[in-house]
Design an enzyme around this catalytic site. Structure first.
Site, PDB file in Angstrom:
ATOM      1  N   HIS A 135      46.979 -51.229 156.110  1.00 39.25           N
ATOM      2  CA  HIS A 135      45.968 -51.000 157.101  1.00 39.25           C
ATOM      3  C   HIS A 135      46.671 -50.123 158.098  1.00 39.25           C
ATOM      4  O   HIS A 135      47.614 -50.556 158.695  1.00 39.25           O
ATOM      5  CB  HIS A 135      45.316 -52.266 157.548  1.00 39.25           C
ATOM      6  CG  HIS A 135      44.603 -52.920 156.572  1.00 39.25           C
ATOM      7  ND1 HIS A 135      44.267 -54.469 156.585  1.00 39.25           N
ATOM      8  CD2 HIS A 135      43.830 -52.372 155.432  1.00 39.25           C
ATOM      9  CE1 HIS A 135      43.543 -54.586 155.745  1.00 39.25           C
ATOM     10  NE2 HIS A 135      43.338 -53.441 154.916  1.00 39.25           N
ATOM     11  N   GLU A 154      43.349 -56.787 149.997  1.00 37.96           N
ATOM     12  CA  GLU A 154      42.066 -57.232 150.699  1.00 37.96           C
ATOM     13  C   GLU A 154      40.731 -56.864 150.147  1.00 37.96           C
ATOM     14  O   GLU A 154      39.989 -57.473 149.577  1.00 37.96           O
ATOM     15  CB  GLU A 154      41.957 -57.406 152.273  1.00 37.96           C
ATOM     16  CG  GLU A 154      43.253 -57.877 152.904  1.00 37.96           C
ATOM     17  CD  GLU A 154      43.229 -58.283 154.142  1.00 37.96           C
ATOM     18  OE1 GLU A 154      42.889 -57.531 155.185  1.00 37.96           O
ATOM     19  OE2 GLU A 154      42.901 -59.598 154.593  1.00 37.96           O
ATOM     20  N   HIS A 188      51.446 -63.637 160.841  1.00 41.35           N
ATOM     21  CA  HIS A 188      50.489 -63.227 159.618  1.00 41.35           C
ATOM     22  C   HIS A 188      50.741 -62.088 159.001  1.00 41.35           C
ATOM     23  O   HIS A 188      50.093 -61.970 157.694  1.00 41.35           O
ATOM     24  CB  HIS A 188      48.981 -63.751 160.282  1.00 41.35           C
ATOM     25  CG  HIS A 188      48.793 -63.347 161.590  1.00 41.35           C
ATOM     26  ND1 HIS A 188      48.667 -63.984 162.488  1.00 41.35           N
ATOM     27  CD2 HIS A 188      48.219 -61.981 161.774  1.00 41.35           C
ATOM     28  CE1 HIS A 188      48.325 -63.074 163.698  1.00 41.35           C
ATOM     29  NE2 HIS A 188      47.936 -61.964 163.115  1.00 41.35           N
ATOM     30  N   HIS A 199      50.065 -52.111 159.149  1.00 39.54           N
ATOM     31  CA  HIS A 199      50.423 -53.514 158.768  1.00 39.54           C
ATOM     32  C   HIS A 199      50.053 -53.537 157.146  1.00 39.54           C
ATOM     33  O   HIS A 199      49.502 -52.968 156.853  1.00 39.54           O
ATOM     34  CB  HIS A 199      49.900 -54.711 159.513  1.00 39.54           C
ATOM     35  CG  HIS A 199      48.447 -54.745 159.375  1.00 39.54           C
ATOM     36  ND1 HIS A 199      47.614 -54.042 160.411  1.00 39.54           N
ATOM     37  CD2 HIS A 199      47.657 -55.494 158.678  1.00 39.54           C
ATOM     38  CE1 HIS A 199      46.344 -54.509 160.165  1.00 39.54           C
ATOM     39  NE2 HIS A 199      46.435 -54.891 158.912  1.00 39.54           N
ATOM     40  N   HIS A 225      49.049 -56.385 153.716  1.00 37.31           N
ATOM     41  CA  HIS A 225      48.565 -57.917 153.204  1.00 37.31           C
ATOM     42  C   HIS A 225      48.968 -58.003 151.766  1.00 37.31           C
ATOM     43  O   HIS A 225      49.113 -56.743 150.833  1.00 37.31           O
ATOM     44  CB  HIS A 225      47.241 -57.688 153.220  1.00 37.31           C
ATOM     45  CG  HIS A 225      46.523 -57.661 154.592  1.00 37.31           C
ATOM     46  ND1 HIS A 225      46.318 -58.610 155.486  1.00 37.31           N
ATOM     47  CD2 HIS A 225      46.145 -56.514 155.265  1.00 37.31           C
ATOM     48  CE1 HIS A 225      45.767 -58.346 156.443  1.00 37.31           C
ATOM     49  NE2 HIS A 225      45.692 -57.004 156.529  1.00 37.31           N
ATOM     50  N   THR A 247      39.707 -58.127 159.483  1.00 39.01           N
ATOM     51  CA  THR A 247      39.916 -59.130 158.351  1.00 39.01           C
ATOM     52  C   THR A 247      40.486 -60.338 158.798  1.00 39.01           C
ATOM     53  O   THR A 247      40.879 -61.274 157.831  1.00 39.01           O
ATOM     54  CB  THR A 247      40.442 -58.569 157.126  1.00 39.01           C
ATOM     55  OG1 THR A 247      41.861 -58.180 157.515  1.00 39.01           O
ATOM     56  CG2 THR A 247      39.872 -57.296 156.821  1.00 39.01           C
TER      57      THR A 247
HETATM   58  S1  B30 Z   1      42.731 -55.543 160.061  1.00 35.76           S
HETATM   59  O1  B30 Z   1      42.967 -54.281 159.759  1.00 35.76           O
HETATM   60  O2  B30 Z   1      41.131 -55.676 159.630  1.00 35.76           O
HETATM   61  N1  B30 Z   1      43.440 -56.441 159.009  1.00 35.76           N
HETATM   62  C1  B30 Z   1      43.718 -56.672 164.247  1.00 35.76           C
HETATM   63  C2  B30 Z   1      43.856 -55.293 163.666  1.00 35.76           C
HETATM   64  C3  B30 Z   1      43.355 -55.102 162.777  1.00 35.76           C
HETATM   65  C4  B30 Z   1      43.202 -55.837 161.750  1.00 35.76           C
HETATM   66  C5  B30 Z   1      43.107 -57.251 162.284  1.00 35.76           C
HETATM   67  C6  B30 Z   1      43.399 -57.512 163.340  1.00 35.76           C
HETATM   68  C7  B30 Z   1      44.027 -56.829 165.558  1.00 35.76           C
HETATM   69  O3  B30 Z   1      44.330 -55.891 166.449  1.00 35.76           O
HETATM   70  N2  B30 Z   1      44.092 -58.179 166.251  1.00 35.76           N
HETATM   71  C8  B30 Z   1      44.273 -58.418 167.694  1.00 35.76           C
HETATM   72  C9  B30 Z   1      45.744 -58.268 167.666  1.00 35.76           C
HETATM   73  N3  B30 Z   1      46.455 -59.110 167.021  1.00 35.76           N
HETATM   74  C10 B30 Z   1      47.562 -58.583 166.770  1.00 35.76           C
HETATM   75  C11 B30 Z   1      47.818 -57.803 165.554  1.00 35.76           C
HETATM   76  O4  B30 Z   1      47.850 -56.406 165.700  1.00 35.76           O
HETATM   77  O5  B30 Z   1      47.582 -58.192 164.295  1.00 35.76           O
HETATM   78  C12 B30 Z   1      46.672 -60.463 167.657  1.00 35.76           C
HETATM   79  C13 B30 Z   1      46.306 -61.449 166.432  1.00 35.76           C
HETATM   80  O6  B30 Z   1      46.200 -61.190 165.188  1.00 35.76           O
HETATM   81  O7  B30 Z   1      46.487 -62.817 166.655  1.00 35.76           O
HETATM   82 CU1  B30 Z   1      48.062 -60.448 164.102  1.00 35.76          CU
HETATM   83 ZN    ZN Z   2      44.716 -55.830 157.801  1.00 37.67          ZN
END
Ligand code: B30
Ligand code: ZN
Length: 274
Positions: A127, A114, A70, A102, A104, A211
């Protein structure tokens, strides 16, 4: 569970409109991202300078870049790294360790940030995810409102390449499919991904969530007002190269991997001093 979530560009049936059915958190009152209405933010004198520690040198060791199906993310965790790159100050309740960053983005016609400002979506958003140093991992941090601090950087398309992004842009072709990962050719100063140093003191602050599912309401958000410059050619490499799909699956381009703005509800958005 986080079940089978996706962006609606991949399958409409598991996109953001359905996330609350997959994980109850995603229908909560403190969700991210938001559209920041500048006419409604209040200035908070406690929001001083962000103290960036270790952002000003390329660390020894390696960073891994991966396509997790994603987003494309770079993990900063590792014995030699964790503890050396962190942020504090800026009204944050502790030191927060950088763990990963990462992006978006949209597609060739659609902006992909976002966070929005005054009803305007930007082409892309970075982010940089930081973990409150009182927690040892994201899983523990996610259960607490003070668990994570994410720095959100919006992008603006300009004529000239931002050469500070060359290492990342060049690596995209090596992580075009879900599950692929490689070591980056080199580490670099994380501050090279940010706007100019004299533009870092203006930011927006609010309490929100991840998010993506499980949408944990564990994030202190800091969204910088000044965008990062990138060229259309560089942005197009993000849009054109990454795929949601894994090897052997029908190819699905990774485009529009953003969640739309969520209701502010009773929250307040603050602005730092100039
Ligand atoms: S965000 O910055 O709000 N877009 C995670 C960290 C930051 C954001 C969103 C999610 C996160 O750590 N999620 C859980 C771990 N993830 C791996 C990952 O780092 O991003 C597993 C997953 O989501 O299924 Cu892909
Ligand atoms: Zn993010």
């Amino acid at each position: 569970s986080t079940g089978h979530w996706c962006y609606s560009s991949q399958y409409p049936s598991c996109g953001p409109d359905h996330w609350k059915d997959i994980n109850h958190n995603c229908g909560g009152d403190n969700q991210s991202p938001i559209d920041i209405d500048r006419s409604k933010v209040s200035r908070d004198k406690n929001l001083g300078e962000i103290i960036f520690n270790g952002y000003d040198k390329a660390p020894p060791g390696k960073w891994k870049i991966m396509n997790d199906g994603h987003t494309v993310l770079v993990t900063l965790e590792g014995e030699t790294i964790l503890g050396h790159i962190n942020i504090s100050g800026a009204g944050l309740p502790n030191v927060f360790q950088a763990v990963q960053f990462h992006f978006h983005w949209g597609d060739l016609k659609q902006n992909g940030s976002e966070h929005w400002i005054d009803g305007k979506q930007y082409p892309m958003e970075l982010h940089i995810v930081h973990l409150n140093s009182k927690y040892t991992n994201i899983a523990a941090a996610k259960a607490n409102a003070d668990g994570l601090a994410v720095l959100g950087l919006l992008f603006k398309v300009v004529e000239t390449d931002n050469t500070n992004y060359n290492t990342l842009v060049a690596a995209m072709k090596n992580v075009s499919l879900e599950g692929e990962f490689v070591e980056l050719a080199s580490t670099f100063r994380l501050d090279s991904l940010l706007p100019r140093a004299d533009k870092l003191s203006r930011y927006y602050r609010y309490q929100g969530s991840l998010t993506t599912p499980d949408c944990s309401e564990a994030v202190t958000w800091t969204v910088l007002e000044e965008p990062v410059n990138i060229s259309r050619a560089q942005l197009d490499i993000f849009v054109d190269t990454a795929h949601f799909s894994a090897a052997g699956e029908a190819r699905q381009k990774m485009t529009n991997n953003f969640r739309p703005p969520q209701p502010l509800k009773s929250r307040k958005v603050s602005a730092s001093r100039d």
